[in-house]
Design a protein around this motif. Structure first.
Motif, short mmCIF file in Angstrom:
data_model
loop_
_atom_site.label_atom_id
_atom_site.label_comp_id
_atom_site.label_asym_id
_atom_site.label_seq_id
_atom_site.Cartn_x
_atom_site.Cartn_y
_atom_site.Cartn_z
N UNK A 288 -11.36 10.35 -10.07
CA UNK A 288 -10.98 8.97 -10.44
C UNK A 288 -9.71 8.91 -11.28
N UNK A 289 -9.01 10.03 -11.44
CA UNK A 289 -7.74 10.01 -12.16
C UNK A 289 -7.88 9.79 -13.65
N UNK A 290 -9.07 10.06 -14.19
CA UNK A 290 -9.29 9.87 -15.62
C UNK A 290 -9.99 11.09 -16.22
N UNK A 291 -9.84 11.23 -17.53
CA UNK A 291 -10.62 12.21 -18.30
C UNK A 291 -11.73 11.45 -19.01
N UNK A 292 -12.95 11.82 -18.71
CA UNK A 292 -14.09 11.26 -19.44
C UNK A 292 -14.70 12.41 -20.24
N UNK A 293 -14.72 12.26 -21.57
CA UNK A 293 -15.15 13.37 -22.43
C UNK A 293 -16.19 12.89 -23.43
N UNK A 294 -17.14 13.78 -23.70
CA UNK A 294 -18.21 13.48 -24.65
C UNK A 294 -18.42 14.67 -25.58
N UNK A 295 -18.40 14.41 -26.88
CA UNK A 295 -18.70 15.43 -27.88
C UNK A 295 -20.16 15.32 -28.29
N UNK A 296 -20.93 16.34 -27.95
CA UNK A 296 -22.36 16.35 -28.27
C UNK A 296 -22.58 16.34 -29.78
N UNK A 297 -21.78 17.12 -30.52
CA UNK A 297 -21.99 17.24 -31.97
C UNK A 297 -21.61 15.97 -32.72
N UNK A 298 -20.58 15.26 -32.23
CA UNK A 298 -20.13 14.03 -32.89
C UNK A 298 -20.82 12.79 -32.30
N UNK A 299 -21.47 12.96 -31.15
CA UNK A 299 -22.06 11.84 -30.42
C UNK A 299 -21.02 10.74 -30.19
N UNK A 300 -19.87 11.17 -29.65
CA UNK A 300 -18.76 10.25 -29.38
C UNK A 300 -18.23 10.50 -27.97
N UNK A 301 -17.77 9.41 -27.33
CA UNK A 301 -17.22 9.51 -25.99
C UNK A 301 -15.84 8.86 -25.94
N UNK A 302 -14.96 9.39 -25.08
CA UNK A 302 -13.65 8.78 -24.85
C UNK A 302 -13.37 8.78 -23.36
N UNK A 303 -12.48 7.87 -22.96
CA UNK A 303 -11.97 7.85 -21.59
C UNK A 303 -10.46 7.76 -21.67
N UNK A 304 -9.76 8.68 -21.00
CA UNK A 304 -8.30 8.74 -21.05
C UNK A 304 -7.75 8.64 -19.64
N UNK A 305 -6.66 7.89 -19.48
CA UNK A 305 -6.02 7.71 -18.19
C UNK A 305 -4.98 8.80 -17.98
N UNK A 306 -5.12 9.61 -16.95
CA UNK A 306 -4.19 10.70 -16.70
C UNK A 306 -2.76 10.21 -16.46
N UNK A 307 -2.62 8.99 -16.00
CA UNK A 307 -1.28 8.45 -15.74
C UNK A 307 -0.65 7.82 -16.97
N UNK A 308 -1.40 7.73 -18.04
CA UNK A 308 -0.87 7.12 -19.26
C UNK A 308 -1.64 7.66 -20.46
N UNK A 309 -1.45 8.96 -20.73
CA UNK A 309 -2.22 9.61 -21.80
C UNK A 309 -1.72 9.14 -23.17
N UNK A 310 -2.62 8.57 -23.94
CA UNK A 310 -2.29 8.04 -25.26
C UNK A 310 -3.12 8.75 -26.32
N UNK A 311 -2.58 8.76 -27.54
CA UNK A 311 -3.32 9.37 -28.66
C UNK A 311 -4.62 8.62 -28.87
#
Length: 393
Positions: A61-84
């Motif tokens: 899907x052209x995106x990075x979907x990431x989840x930190x088990x220890x922090x219990x946090x999720x992010x979604x990043x667009x590969x075509x527009x990677x932002x901090x």
């Protein structure tokens, strides 16, 4: 480890309904060779048994979907527009992918779940472990043609350009090149390395956290660098080919010590002696002489405390307490200084008594508690499922 594997696989399936490739990525210790890296010197790190476990799979899907088990946090990043990201941990993933793309590679969308037992903020380089896991995972999924040395450089650029930490390359290098029962002597100028045996199963690496924050480390780090450079400028008057302290020997330094401030002389002297300690420590390991190796750790701490002056009262207290404990072979402060951990080599049969003595006496002498981590040397980042042959060493 079995429980962590089950947890990461289960969480990945729950969030993304896929079976992930699993990557195991270790923390690290540096046994000897401190503040030598930016002088193009030598270091002697090892990968350890405390790890990050990362699950990764393509998502199309052209995106990075990431989840930190220890922090219990999720992010979604667009590969075509990677932002901090406002999630600090996510910038290690975003940064690694950005640097891979800058180098001309084109990874596609992927999902990540990760967690582990590397203590955050204890100086065991959890950040390099995350970078290494992501990069080995990308190579496994997309066959980008990255060898391990290139991955280490990308990890370092991630820190410089996306996290704001102007680090050396040691952490990323040992994360990707470590081997079980071996330490790695790294030439910080050429990035050539040699592996040396560390095969005493009856010795544990015990890390004692001073619980003092490194609040002076950044500013004093810059001062130490400039003092080393000042000494080099004096030496260049006699040998113009000198680039930094790597090219100076003690005989030359001592011959011209009166031409520099006394504090500059002591800084340079420490670096030259520490480089020699790294070489000598490797010879000790070849001879299986851990008693001699431990003595060099004590000498390293003395130099860091008295000549380089990057220790602090609490670190000195931890080493002083350790010296009097049965089964201790060597101890010193580890890392940039002004806080953080000491590293201790302790015979396994004495570890429990050692831990009790450190906790009790450190509290009595400083009023502070200490956290203690016990580990051993382990291998570098590796794929746990599937064939690893496509990832070059």
């Amino acid at each position: 480890m079995t429980d962590l594997i089950k947890k990461i696989k289960s969480r990945f399936k729950e969030r993304f309904n896929e079976e992930p490739v699993l990557i195991q990525s270790p923390g690290r210790v540096n046994l000897i060779g401190e503040h030598t890296d930016y002088n193009d010197g030598f270091v002697l790190p090892a990968a350890i048994q405390k790890v990050i476990l990362l699950g990764i799979a393509k998502n199309g899907i052209g995106k990075i979907r990431a989840y930190s088990e220890d922090m219990d946090e999720a992010v979604e990043l667009d590969l075509n527009n990677l932002q901090k990201s406002d999630k600090h941990w996510a910038n290690y993933i975003k940064g690694a992918v950005s640097e891979v793309m800058k180098a001309g590679h084109k990874p596609k969308g992927f999902d990540v779940v990760f967690g582990g037992d590397i203590p955050i903020g204890a100086g065991l380089s959890s950040s390099a472990a995350l970078e290494g896991a992501v990069l080995v995972g990308l190579e496994k999924l997309f066959s980008l043609g990255l060898d391990r040395k290139r991955m280490a450089k990308i990890g370092q650029l991630t820190e410089h350009n996306h996290v704001g930490v102007n680090c050396g390359i040691m952490d990323q290098f040992i994360n990707l090149h470590g081997e079980a029962n071996k330490v790695l002597k790294l030439d910080c100028r050429s990035l050539e390395y040699e592996l040396y045996p560390f095969i005493r199963d009856d010795i544990k690496i015990v890390l004692c956290d001073s619980k003092v924050s490194h609040n002076l480390a950044d500013s004093e780090y810059n001062v130490r660098r400039s003092q080393c450079e000042e000494g080099v400028e004096v030496m260049k008057n006699y040998k113009p080919e000198i680039k930094n302290l790597r090219d100076v020997d003690l005989e030359l330094l001592n011959a011209h010590k009166d031409e520099m401030e006394e504090v500059v002389y002591r800084r340079c002297k420490y670096v030259l002696e520490e480089n020699e300690r790294v070489h000598a420590a490797c010879r000790d390991l070849e001879n299986n002489d851990f008693e001699a190796f431990g003595k060099r750790m004590f000498a390293s701490h003395d130099g860091l405390s008295n000549d380089y002056e990057v220790s602090c009262e609490e670190l000195d207290v931890l080493v002083d307490i350790a010296k009097n404990q049965p089964g201790l072979l060597g101890a010193r402060m580890m890392g940039g200084g002004f806080g953080g951990c000491t590293i201790n080599l302790v015979e396994e049969q004495h570890v429990e008594a050692f831990t009790d003595a450190i906790k009790e006496q450190y509290k009595a002498r400083t009023g502070k508690d200490t956290e203690i981590y016990i580990t051993q040397i382990n291998g570098g980042t590796q794929v746990l499922q599937g064939d690893e042959a496509d990832i070059k060493k």
